[in-house]
Design a protein around this motif. Structure first.
Motif, PDB file in Angstrom:
ATOM      1  N   ARG A 154       1.512   5.407   4.600  1.00 47.00           N
ATOM      2  CA  ARG A 154       0.198   5.622   5.199  1.00 47.00           C
ATOM      3  C   ARG A 154      -0.164   4.490   6.139  1.00 47.00           C
ATOM      4  O   ARG A 154      -1.057   4.631   6.956  1.00 47.00           O
ATOM      5  CB  ARG A 154      -0.866   5.725   4.100  1.00 47.00           C
ATOM      6  CG  ARG A 154      -0.911   7.088   3.435  1.00 47.00           C
ATOM      7  CD  ARG A 154      -1.226   8.176   4.420  1.00 47.00           C
ATOM      8  NE  ARG A 154      -1.353   9.471   3.783  1.00 47.00           N
ATOM      9  CZ  ARG A 154      -1.460  10.615   4.438  1.00 47.00           C
ATOM     10  NH1 ARG A 154      -1.429  10.618   5.748  1.00 47.00           N
ATOM     11  NH2 ARG A 154      -1.568  11.750   3.795  1.00 47.00           N
ATOM     12  N   THR A 182      -8.882   4.044  -4.956  1.00 49.32           N
ATOM     13  CA  THR A 182      -8.892   3.963  -3.501  1.00 49.32           C
ATOM     14  C   THR A 182      -8.396   2.587  -3.095  1.00 49.32           C
ATOM     15  O   THR A 182      -8.995   1.567  -3.453  1.00 49.32           O
ATOM     16  CB  THR A 182     -10.303   4.197  -2.931  1.00 49.32           C
ATOM     17  OG1 THR A 182     -10.728   5.519  -3.263  1.00 49.32           O
ATOM     18  CG2 THR A 182     -10.307   4.050  -1.419  1.00 49.32           C
ATOM     19  N   GLU A 226      -6.762   4.766   1.265  1.00 53.49           N
ATOM     20  CA  GLU A 226      -6.001   5.895   0.730  1.00 53.49           C
ATOM     21  C   GLU A 226      -6.413   6.094  -0.716  1.00 53.49           C
ATOM     22  O   GLU A 226      -6.387   5.162  -1.518  1.00 53.49           O
ATOM     23  CB  GLU A 226      -4.501   5.605   0.824  1.00 53.49           C
ATOM     24  CG  GLU A 226      -3.627   6.740   0.339  1.00 53.49           C
ATOM     25  CD  GLU A 226      -3.718   7.975   1.230  1.00 53.49           C
ATOM     26  OE1 GLU A 226      -3.437   9.079   0.728  1.00 53.49           O
ATOM     27  OE2 GLU A 226      -4.067   7.828   2.409  1.00 53.49           O
ATOM     28  N   THR A 227      -6.831   7.306  -1.050  1.00 53.76           N
ATOM     29  CA  THR A 227      -7.290   7.619  -2.400  1.00 53.76           C
ATOM     30  C   THR A 227      -6.293   8.538  -3.099  1.00 53.76           C
ATOM     31  O   THR A 227      -5.796   9.485  -2.489  1.00 53.76           O
ATOM     32  CB  THR A 227      -8.664   8.298  -2.361  1.00 53.76           C
ATOM     33  OG1 THR A 227      -9.605   7.400  -1.749  1.00 53.76           O
ATOM     34  CG2 THR A 227      -9.154   8.639  -3.762  1.00 53.76           C
ATOM     35  N   PHE A 228      -5.978   8.250  -4.346  1.00 57.30           N
ATOM     36  CA  PHE A 228      -5.128   9.130  -5.131  1.00 57.30           C
ATOM     37  C   PHE A 228      -5.469   8.930  -6.606  1.00 57.30           C
ATOM     38  O   PHE A 228      -6.256   8.050  -6.957  1.00 57.30           O
ATOM     39  CB  PHE A 228      -3.642   8.872  -4.844  1.00 57.30           C
ATOM     40  CG  PHE A 228      -3.078   7.643  -5.520  1.00 57.30           C
ATOM     41  CD1 PHE A 228      -2.087   7.756  -6.471  1.00 57.30           C
ATOM     42  CD2 PHE A 228      -3.533   6.379  -5.190  1.00 57.30           C
ATOM     43  CE1 PHE A 228      -1.559   6.641  -7.091  1.00 57.30           C
ATOM     44  CE2 PHE A 228      -3.012   5.259  -5.792  1.00 57.30           C
ATOM     45  CZ  PHE A 228      -2.017   5.392  -6.747  1.00 57.30           C
ATOM     46  N   VAL A 233       0.946   4.108  -3.107  1.00 59.51           N
ATOM     47  CA  VAL A 233       0.540   5.515  -2.976  1.00 59.51           C
ATOM     48  C   VAL A 233       1.743   6.443  -2.894  1.00 59.51           C
ATOM     49  O   VAL A 233       1.592   7.666  -2.933  1.00 59.51           O
ATOM     50  CB  VAL A 233      -0.367   5.721  -1.742  1.00 59.51           C
ATOM     51  CG1 VAL A 233      -1.610   4.857  -1.849  1.00 59.51           C
ATOM     52  CG2 VAL A 233       0.377   5.445  -0.436  1.00 59.51           C
ATOM     53  N   TYR A 279      -4.205   8.289 -10.575  1.00 54.56           N
ATOM     54  CA  TYR A 279      -3.128   7.728 -11.389  1.00 54.56           C
ATOM     55  C   TYR A 279      -3.642   7.632 -12.816  1.00 54.56           C
ATOM     56  O   TYR A 279      -4.683   7.024 -13.077  1.00 54.56           O
ATOM     57  CB  TYR A 279      -2.725   6.340 -10.862  1.00 54.56           C
ATOM     58  CG  TYR A 279      -1.618   5.680 -11.664  1.00 54.56           C
ATOM     59  CD1 TYR A 279      -0.299   6.127 -11.558  1.00 54.56           C
ATOM     60  CD2 TYR A 279      -1.900   4.618 -12.516  1.00 54.56           C
ATOM     61  CE1 TYR A 279       0.710   5.525 -12.292  1.00 54.56           C
ATOM     62  CE2 TYR A 279      -0.887   4.011 -13.249  1.00 54.56           C
ATOM     63  CZ  TYR A 279       0.414   4.473 -13.141  1.00 54.56           C
ATOM     64  OH  TYR A 279       1.423   3.875 -13.868  1.00 54.56           O
ATOM     65  N   LYS A 310       0.152  -0.855 -10.933  1.00 51.30           N
ATOM     66  CA  LYS A 310      -0.868   0.199 -11.076  1.00 51.30           C
ATOM     67  C   LYS A 310      -1.513   0.138 -12.468  1.00 51.30           C
ATOM     68  O   LYS A 310      -2.737   0.236 -12.608  1.00 51.30           O
ATOM     69  CB  LYS A 310      -0.248   1.572 -10.864  1.00 51.30           C
ATOM     70  CG  LYS A 310       0.259   1.847  -9.456  1.00 51.30           C
ATOM     71  CD  LYS A 310       0.882   3.232  -9.415  1.00 51.30           C
ATOM     72  CE  LYS A 310       1.615   3.493  -8.121  1.00 51.30           C
ATOM     73  NZ  LYS A 310       2.302   4.813  -8.127  1.00 51.30           N
ATOM     74  N   LEU A 334       0.832  -1.199   0.000  1.00 53.28           N
ATOM     75  CA  LEU A 334       0.000   0.000   0.000  1.00 53.28           C
ATOM     76  C   LEU A 334       0.869   1.253   0.000  1.00 53.28           C
ATOM     77  O   LEU A 334       0.654   2.183  -0.786  1.00 53.28           O
ATOM     78  CB  LEU A 334      -0.922   0.005   1.221  1.00 53.28           C
ATOM     79  CG  LEU A 334      -1.714   1.299   1.447  1.00 53.28           C
ATOM     80  CD1 LEU A 334      -2.664   1.561   0.289  1.00 53.28           C
ATOM     81  CD2 LEU A 334      -2.480   1.259   2.758  1.00 53.28           C
ATOM     82  N   ASN A 335       1.867   1.286   0.873  1.00 55.20           N
ATOM     83  CA  ASN A 335       2.759   2.448   0.942  1.00 55.20           C
ATOM     84  C   ASN A 335       3.488   2.667  -0.386  1.00 55.20           C
ATOM     85  O   ASN A 335       3.656   3.800  -0.842  1.00 55.20           O
ATOM     86  CB  ASN A 335       3.766   2.270   2.074  1.00 55.20           C
ATOM     87  CG  ASN A 335       3.108   2.317   3.445  1.00 55.20           C
ATOM     88  OD1 ASN A 335       2.027   2.867   3.603  1.00 55.20           O
ATOM     89  ND2 ASN A 335       3.757   1.744   4.438  1.00 55.20           N
TER      90      ASN A 335
END
Length: 477
Positions: free
Chosen positions: A232, A258, A248-250, A228, A252, A368, A224-225
């Motif tokens: 986090r 999320t 965590e949402t971002f 993102v 890409y 991703k 996860l870290n």
């Protein structure tokens, strides 16, 4: 919009009520609350509304200091979170006298020159208000000291008023002057409301909600870290570090993603205490997710528990990628490892396998890209003409069976649902279609279309049948 909102960080020792206050401000039960110290271990973010003003709330972790590795990571992340925030709520237990550890942390936060409030929780009645005097030794102004009881909802209004003063008011949208802009007004008024709703629904549905699942200590939080690009989730070698799912949402490649780092799962006999909440919350998150990263530790042997956890992904019909973490620590070739995984998880034969290293960042960008590709497959709708042509070709290559001399005929096929793709075969005797022929059709569809990473459901229906049968409901649920 979230980037413009001010951030409020909740900081404090374990079991002082941070998660309870977080839930009260958020007006929903987001964080797990229990009497066990260390229930919250990661940073939880949520957009909140306080007296008609918007903000981002950050709930930080607290943990038993006897666990040195995790505690040091949690404290470091809490301080980093405080540096990121605009407003800090430092929370203490009002039923205890102030201790040196509280003071040390408070002075460290004070040095950040942020808007800082000292929130003394568990002041449950008027008699206990006297205990507030002992907290003035922190050197806090009277206006910034609040005695509250989250469980009894006492004193929170004064705190919320103080927070609201620190937040900017919402922008006021000017009313439309019909006389000056009559043509635009009429054009907007005549547009169907349904179109607006459909657009909003489409935008909401286009979000990738990815559950990261696996047994304890396989590296889910590290992945996860890495995904993102910032820390986090608390990472440690101690099993079961993640308890409450962290999201965590971002963005890409112009897509909103999320990630949810779910708690590591153990054998049922080893699930104890707070981890029962974690298992329940993990299943709740899987219901909301549309994609899953099934994380396996490539440096260790696969076990039956890995297969059972993978069964959860299959049960919730999620788009899936199998992630081999720590592959750089394994001496097997990728081909050998892939054969072992395929043998273990035959029911996830459609899921791609990607070997990554969260530690070095190897193949994280590829992961991703693959997530977006799988989501597109998962949410695609095949044109009816193309679907029927493909099914027709499949039946010509391998004719429909004739069980007990019964003649079976498929009139047409239609995709009636996405996420995952669900296809109905309209036919004369649907109850006689064997599951092995459905499996053949599914495999044929995969050969001719890109359904990588997504399950496909096929059901047989009679003409005019709209509702699913009990057997079909059981199959889908």
């Amino acid at each position: 919009m979230n980037n413009e909102l001010k951030k409020i960080a909740l900081i404090g020792q374990p079991n002082v009520g941070k998660s309870s206050l977080f839930n009260r401000i958020a007006k929903k039960r987001i964080a797990i609350v229990s009497d066990m110290a260390g229930t919250t271990r990661d940073i939880r973010k949520h957009q909140v509304e306080i007296l008609d003003r918007d903000a981002i709330m950050l709930d930080t972790g607290g943990i038993d200091e006897t666990n040195d590795e995790i505690f040091s990571n949690v404290k470091r992340k809490a301080i980093e979170c405080a540096k990121e925030a605009d407003i800090i709520l430092f929370m203490v237990d009002g039923k205890k006298i102030p201790d040196d550890k509280d003071k040390e942390l408070f002075y460290e936060l004070q040095a950040l020159n942020k808007k800082l409030a000292l929130v003394v929780n568990k002041i449950d009645n008027d008699n206990e208000l006297e205990r507030l005097w002992s907290f003035y030794e922190f050197g806090i102004d009277e206006d910034n000291l609040f005695g509250i009881s989250v469980s009894h909802n006492r004193g929170t209004k004064k705190l919320f008023d103080w927070i609201a003063v620190q937040l900017p008011p919402r922008e006021v949208v000017e009313e439309l002057n019909i006389e000056d802009d009559e043509d635009d007004f009429l054009e907007d008024f005549l547009n169907p409301i349904e179109d607006i709703n459909e657009q909003a629904e489409s935008e909401e549905d286009d979000e990738l909600r990815v559950a990261i699942i696996g047994r304890v200590n396989v590296g889910k939080s590290s992945i996860l870290n890495a995904l993102v690009g910032e820390e986090r989730s608390v990472v440690s070698s101690v099993e079961g570090t993640t308890i409450d799912p962290v999201d965590e949402t971002f963005e890409y490649n112009d897509r909103k993603i999320t990630f949810v780092d779910t708690a590591g799962l153990r054998r049922r006999g080893k699930i104890e205490g707070i981890e029962k909440f974690a298992l329940m919350r993990t299943k709740e998150m899987l219901e909301k997710a549309n994609l899953a990263l099934l994380v396996l530790d490539a440096s260790r042997e696969l076990v039956d528990l890995d297969e059972k956890i993978a069964g959860l992904v299959d049960e919730y019909a999620l788009g899936t990628i199998i992630v081999l973490n720590k592959w750089d620590e394994n001496m097997d070739t990728f081909q050998d490892l892939e054969e072992k995984v395929r043998s273990k998880f035959k029911f996830l034969y459609y899921a791609p396998i990607i070997a990554v290293s969260a530690k070095t960042g190897r193949s994280i960008d590829r992961l991703k890209d693959k997530l977006i590709e799988i989501y597109d497959n998962y949410s695609q709708r095949i044109p009816t003409s193309v679907l029927n042509k493909t099914i027709e070709t499949a039946t010509m290559r391998h004719a429909l069976p004739s069980p007990s001399g019964n003649y079976l005929r498929i009139y047409y096929a239609t995709q009636f649902e996405t996420k995952p793709p669900r296809i109905a075969l309209i036919m004369n005797k649907p109850n006689l279609l064997h599951f092995s022929y459905k499996r053949y059709l599914i495999n044929f569809l995969r050969e001719n279309m890109n359904f990588e990473g997504t399950p496909i459901h096929i059901i047989a229906r009679k003409k005019g049948q709209r509702d699913l049968s009990d057997e079909e409901l059981e199959e889908f649920n």
